[in-house]
Write a protein that holds these residues in place. Structure first.
Motif, PDB file in Angstrom:
ATOM      1  N   ALA A 176       0.609  -1.054   0.230  1.00 40.31           N
ATOM      2  CA  ALA A 176      -0.121   0.084  -0.032  1.00 40.31           C
ATOM      3  C   ALA A 176       1.326   1.239  -0.394  1.00 40.31           C
ATOM      4  O   ALA A 176       0.915   2.611  -0.888  1.00 40.31           O
ATOM      5  N   SER A 177       1.937   1.392   0.245  1.00 41.46           N
ATOM      6  CA  SER A 177       2.904   2.199   1.027  1.00 41.46           C
ATOM      7  C   SER A 177       3.506   2.687  -0.249  1.00 41.46           C
ATOM      8  O   SER A 177       3.725   3.886  -0.880  1.00 41.46           O
ATOM      9  N   ALA A 178       4.230   1.217  -1.517  1.00 38.39           N
ATOM     10  CA  ALA A 178       4.653   1.618  -2.017  1.00 38.39           C
ATOM     11  C   ALA A 178       3.656   2.074  -3.533  1.00 38.39           C
ATOM     12  O   ALA A 178       3.460   3.135  -4.651  1.00 38.39           O
ATOM     13  N   LEU A 179       2.793   1.579  -3.717  1.00 43.09           N
ATOM     14  CA  LEU A 179       1.430   2.343  -4.686  1.00 43.09           C
ATOM     15  C   LEU A 179       1.765   3.732  -4.436  1.00 43.09           C
ATOM     16  O   LEU A 179       1.135   4.457  -5.083  1.00 43.09           O
ATOM     17  N   ASP A 180       1.270   4.262  -2.860  1.00 42.36           N
ATOM     18  CA  ASP A 180       0.719   5.938  -3.115  1.00 42.36           C
ATOM     19  C   ASP A 180       1.933   6.269  -3.051  1.00 42.36           C
ATOM     20  O   ASP A 180       2.371   7.886  -3.963  1.00 42.36           O
ATOM     21  N   LYS A 181       3.379   5.974  -2.671  1.00 42.71           N
ATOM     22  CA  LYS A 181       4.383   6.360  -2.988  1.00 42.71           C
ATOM     23  C   LYS A 181       5.412   6.642  -4.479  1.00 42.71           C
ATOM     24  O   LYS A 181       5.709   7.315  -4.645  1.00 42.71           O
ATOM     25  N   GLU A 182       4.760   5.120  -5.274  1.00 43.18           N
ATOM     26  CA  GLU A 182       5.736   5.544  -5.944  1.00 43.18           C
ATOM     27  C   GLU A 182       5.073   4.995  -7.319  1.00 43.18           C
ATOM     28  O   GLU A 182       5.801   4.583  -8.270  1.00 43.18           O
ATOM     29  N   GLY A 183       4.412   4.774  -7.205  1.00 46.09           N
ATOM     30  CA  GLY A 183       2.688   3.770  -8.212  1.00 46.09           C
ATOM     31  C   GLY A 183       2.827   2.817  -8.187  1.00 46.09           C
ATOM     32  O   GLY A 183       3.365   2.720  -7.573  1.00 46.09           O
ATOM     33  N   ILE A 184       2.461   2.005  -9.760  1.00 47.62           N
ATOM     34  CA  ILE A 184       2.295   0.785  -9.870  1.00 47.62           C
ATOM     35  C   ILE A 184       3.848   0.066 -10.390  1.00 47.62           C
ATOM     36  O   ILE A 184       4.128  -0.641  -9.615  1.00 47.62           O
ATOM     37  N   ALA A 185       4.601   1.052 -10.087  1.00 42.50           N
ATOM     38  CA  ALA A 185       6.468  -0.212 -10.215  1.00 42.50           C
ATOM     39  C   ALA A 185       7.081  -0.162  -9.255  1.00 42.50           C
ATOM     40  O   ALA A 185       7.369  -1.074  -8.399  1.00 42.50           O
ATOM     41  N   GLY A 186       6.085   0.620  -8.043  1.00 41.54           N
ATOM     42  CA  GLY A 186       6.613   0.373  -6.462  1.00 41.54           C
ATOM     43  C   GLY A 186       5.703  -0.518  -6.415  1.00 41.54           C
ATOM     44  O   GLY A 186       6.213  -1.381  -5.075  1.00 41.54           O
ATOM     45  N   GLY A 187       4.860  -0.357  -6.682  1.00 41.72           N
ATOM     46  CA  GLY A 187       3.336  -1.681  -5.813  1.00 41.72           C
ATOM     47  C   GLY A 187       4.112  -2.585  -6.907  1.00 41.72           C
ATOM     48  O   GLY A 187       3.764  -3.431  -6.236  1.00 41.72           O
ATOM     49  N   ARG A 188       3.942  -2.703  -7.973  1.00 37.56           N
ATOM     50  CA  ARG A 188       4.691  -4.141  -8.675  1.00 37.56           C
ATOM     51  C   ARG A 188       5.818  -4.951  -7.931  1.00 37.56           C
ATOM     52  O   ARG A 188       6.425  -5.895  -7.718  1.00 37.56           O
ATOM     53  N   ARG A 189       6.651  -4.345  -7.317  1.00 33.87           N
ATOM     54  CA  ARG A 189       7.936  -4.068  -6.723  1.00 33.87           C
ATOM     55  C   ARG A 189       7.992  -5.021  -5.391  1.00 33.87           C
ATOM     56  O   ARG A 189       8.285  -6.110  -5.340  1.00 33.87           O
ATOM     57  N   ALA A 190       6.576  -4.390  -4.416  1.00 35.95           N
ATOM     58  CA  ALA A 190       6.447  -4.893  -3.566  1.00 35.95           C
ATOM     59  C   ALA A 190       5.643  -5.618  -2.770  1.00 35.95           C
ATOM     60  O   ALA A 190       5.567  -6.882  -2.798  1.00 35.95           O
ATOM     61  N   VAL A 191       4.838  -5.463  -3.864  1.00 39.00           N
ATOM     62  CA  VAL A 191       3.784  -7.316  -3.564  1.00 39.00           C
ATOM     63  C   VAL A 191       4.260  -8.336  -4.526  1.00 39.00           C
ATOM     64  O   VAL A 191       4.010  -9.712  -4.303  1.00 39.00           O
ATOM     65  N   SER A 192       5.312  -8.299  -5.543  1.00 44.99           N
ATOM     66  CA  SER A 192       5.963  -9.239  -5.855  1.00 44.99           C
ATOM     67  C   SER A 192       6.864 -10.239  -4.557  1.00 44.99           C
ATOM     68  O   SER A 192       7.221 -11.052  -5.179  1.00 44.99           O
ATOM     69  N   MET A 193       7.286  -9.756  -3.407  1.00 50.26           N
ATOM     70  CA  MET A 193       8.244 -10.148  -2.149  1.00 50.26           C
ATOM     71  C   MET A 193       6.713 -10.950  -2.143  1.00 50.26           C
ATOM     72  O   MET A 193       7.282 -12.010  -0.762  1.00 50.26           O
ATOM     73  N   ILE A 194       5.803 -10.576  -2.156  1.00 55.85           N
ATOM     74  CA  ILE A 194       4.291 -11.737  -1.545  1.00 55.85           C
ATOM     75  C   ILE A 194       3.821 -12.974  -2.213  1.00 55.85           C
ATOM     76  O   ILE A 194       2.839 -13.032  -1.679  1.00 55.85           O
ATOM     77  N   VAL A 195       3.880 -12.603  -3.584  1.00 54.77           N
ATOM     78  CA  VAL A 195       2.978 -13.131  -4.710  1.00 54.77           C
ATOM     79  C   VAL A 195       3.660 -14.363  -5.199  1.00 54.77           C
ATOM     80  O   VAL A 195       4.558 -14.038  -5.661  1.00 54.77           O
ATOM     81  N   GLY A 196       3.290 -15.232  -6.300  1.00 57.88           N
ATOM     82  CA  GLY A 196       4.002 -15.730  -7.433  1.00 57.88           C
ATOM     83  C   GLY A 196       3.175 -15.321  -8.649  1.00 57.88           C
ATOM     84  O   GLY A 196       3.976 -15.386  -9.170  1.00 57.88           O
ATOM     85  N   ARG A 197       2.637 -14.695  -8.924  1.00 56.94           N
ATOM     86  CA  ARG A 197       2.487 -14.117 -10.425  1.00 56.94           C
ATOM     87  C   ARG A 197       3.050 -13.321 -10.950  1.00 56.94           C
ATOM     88  O   ARG A 197       4.293 -12.609 -10.180  1.00 56.94           O
ATOM     89  N   ASP A 198       3.255 -13.116 -12.354  1.00 53.56           N
ATOM     90  CA  ASP A 198       4.392 -11.869 -12.781  1.00 53.56           C
ATOM     91  C   ASP A 198       3.456 -10.485 -11.862  1.00 53.56           C
ATOM     92  O   ASP A 198       2.340  -9.835 -12.811  1.00 53.56           O
ATOM     93  N   PRO A 199       4.506  -9.697 -11.688  1.00 49.44           N
ATOM     94  CA  PRO A 199       4.487  -8.621 -11.296  1.00 49.44           C
ATOM     95  C   PRO A 199       3.693  -7.719 -12.107  1.00 49.44           C
ATOM     96  O   PRO A 199       3.059  -6.629 -12.364  1.00 49.44           O
ATOM     97  N   GLU A 200       4.905  -8.379 -13.401  1.00 44.83           N
ATOM     98  CA  GLU A 200       4.601  -6.771 -15.112  1.00 44.83           C
ATOM     99  C   GLU A 200       3.497  -7.018 -15.761  1.00 44.83           C
ATOM    100  O   GLU A 200       2.639  -5.819 -16.227  1.00 44.83           O
ATOM    101  N   SER A 201       2.281  -8.715 -14.592  1.00 46.63           N
ATOM    102  CA  SER A 201       0.865  -8.705 -15.703  1.00 46.63           C
ATOM    103  C   SER A 201      -0.305  -7.264 -15.182  1.00 46.63           C
ATOM    104  O   SER A 201      -1.018  -7.192 -15.610  1.00 46.63           O
ATOM    105  N   LEU A 202      -0.019  -6.943 -14.441  1.00 52.94           N
ATOM    106  CA  LEU A 202      -0.752  -6.643 -12.776  1.00 52.94           C
ATOM    107  C   LEU A 202      -0.730  -4.522 -13.441  1.00 52.94           C
ATOM    108  O   LEU A 202       0.347  -4.224 -13.342  1.00 52.94           O
ATOM    109  N   ASP A 203      -1.918  -4.697 -13.235  1.00 49.91           N
ATOM    110  CA  ASP A 203      -2.126  -3.319 -12.876  1.00 49.91           C
ATOM    111  C   ASP A 203      -2.364  -2.645 -11.765  1.00 49.91           C
ATOM    112  O   ASP A 203      -2.180  -3.006 -10.845  1.00 49.91           O
TER     113      ASP A 203
END
Length: 323
Positions: A114-141
């Motif tokens: 949540a913090s990454a999405l607010d502060k860094e936008g989609i790029a930060g959100g993808r990077r942060a969520v990649s630490m906890i899920v197995g799906r391809d982060p680049e495919s996520l909006d």
């Protein structure tokens, strides 16, 4: 005694978690278990061997691993009871057991998305969520990142918090260790890939079995939490569980995910991309799919309330049993 240990473990982990200094110095119990599984996977799961031989070795691995960690748990429990009065033995065993819970670290990892999405936008959100899920982060909006974080929170509430605590309360430290060993084996080798379809079969099936009671219980905690969180919808949570839990490809993950989706007015699961392949999963929940960072924070409020309710129930049981 088991309930007292469970309560002590829950409180200690909520306050302190597992210190990173210990991770750097000695590692983590799950890391030690994972190292054994990785060794067995490298030496016992050869592509040149038959499907049957690899499946049998996978069964043997699960049995040996379960016996090994159960023996460690029994030895620790016996030593604590022999050396210390009961209240202090429960505290020491609770300290050990706290290392196998993930309520604090799960909160931190999901909050980071949540913090990454607010502060860094989609790029930060993808990077942060990649630490906890197995799906391809680049495919996520942005909505996909938020849903992935909420789904991970719901699923890991069940298998990282409720399930180990359930088995600790039911079967003591040996039961909790066996559960964590099975859950770790499933995460490492319990896949339908060509390499692990045979070798990981036993781990996957047993993990489904031992997670069954906790997945249902986690949905109950989330529904109760929805009763005390402003804006949450407990009736919709119940409706989502009733109509949607069985739609998930996992026999267990759909229960907490459905409760979370209904309580927050969201749709979760749905089509996802893993390793470049689209997985056409059904949607769970009747709400909106366009989740945001604020929805992650709403999910975290629900999760924290569910953890508190679980802790209060265990405390009540400890008091009732001690009367």
């Amino acid at each position: 005694m088991f309930l007292a240990v469970a309560l002590a473990a829950l409180i200690i982990e909520a306050l302190f978690g597992y210190p990173q200094a210990l991770v750097r110095r000695i590692g983590h119990p799950v890391m030690w278990i994972g190292a054994l599984i990785a060794w067995a996977d490298a030496h016992w799961n050869r592509a040149s061997d038959s499907f049957r031989a690899r499946r049998v070795r996978g069964v043997v691995l699960v049995l040996l691993l379960g016996m090994a960690v159960a023996s460690v748990g029994l030895a620790l429990a016996a030593d604590a009871h022999w050396a210390l009065p009961e209240p202090f033995a429960a505290l020491v065993l609770g300290l050990v057991a706290s290392s196998l819970l993930a309520q604090r670290s799960l909160d931190q990892h999901v909050s980071a998305v949540a913090s990454a999405l607010d502060k860094e936008g989609i790029a930060g959100g993808r990077r942060a969520v990649s630490m906890i899920v197995g799906r391809d982060p680049e495919s996520l909006d942005q909505a996909g990142v938020a849903r992935a974080a909420i789904e991970s929170l719901a699923e890991n509430f069940s298998d990282g918090v409720v399930a180990p605590l359930f088995w600790l309360a039911v079967a003591g430290l040996p039961g909790m260790l066996v559960y964590k060993a099975l859950n770790t084996a499933d995460s490492m080798i319990g896949h339908l890939s060509e390499r692990h379809r045979a070798f990981g079969w036993a781990a996957a099936r047993l993990d489904d079995l031992v997670n069954l009671p906790a997945s249902r219980l986690s949905a109950v905690w989330l529904v109760l939490a929805a009763c005390v969180i402003p804006g949450a919808a407990p009736r919709e949570a119940i409706r989502a569980v009733w109509h949607g839990a069985h739609k998930h490809r996992s026999p267990n993950a759909g229960w907490p995910e459905a409760a979370m989706a209904g309580a927050l007015g969201l749709r979760l699961a749905g089509p996802r991309v893993y390793h470049g392949q689209i997985v056409e999963d059904a949607w769970i929940g009747a709400g909106r799919a366009e989740a945001e960072a604020r929805d992650i924070r709403r999910a975290l409020s629900l999760y924290r309330a569910a953890c508190m309710i679980q802790g209060l129930v265990i405390a009540g049981l400890v008091i009732a049993v001690s009367q």
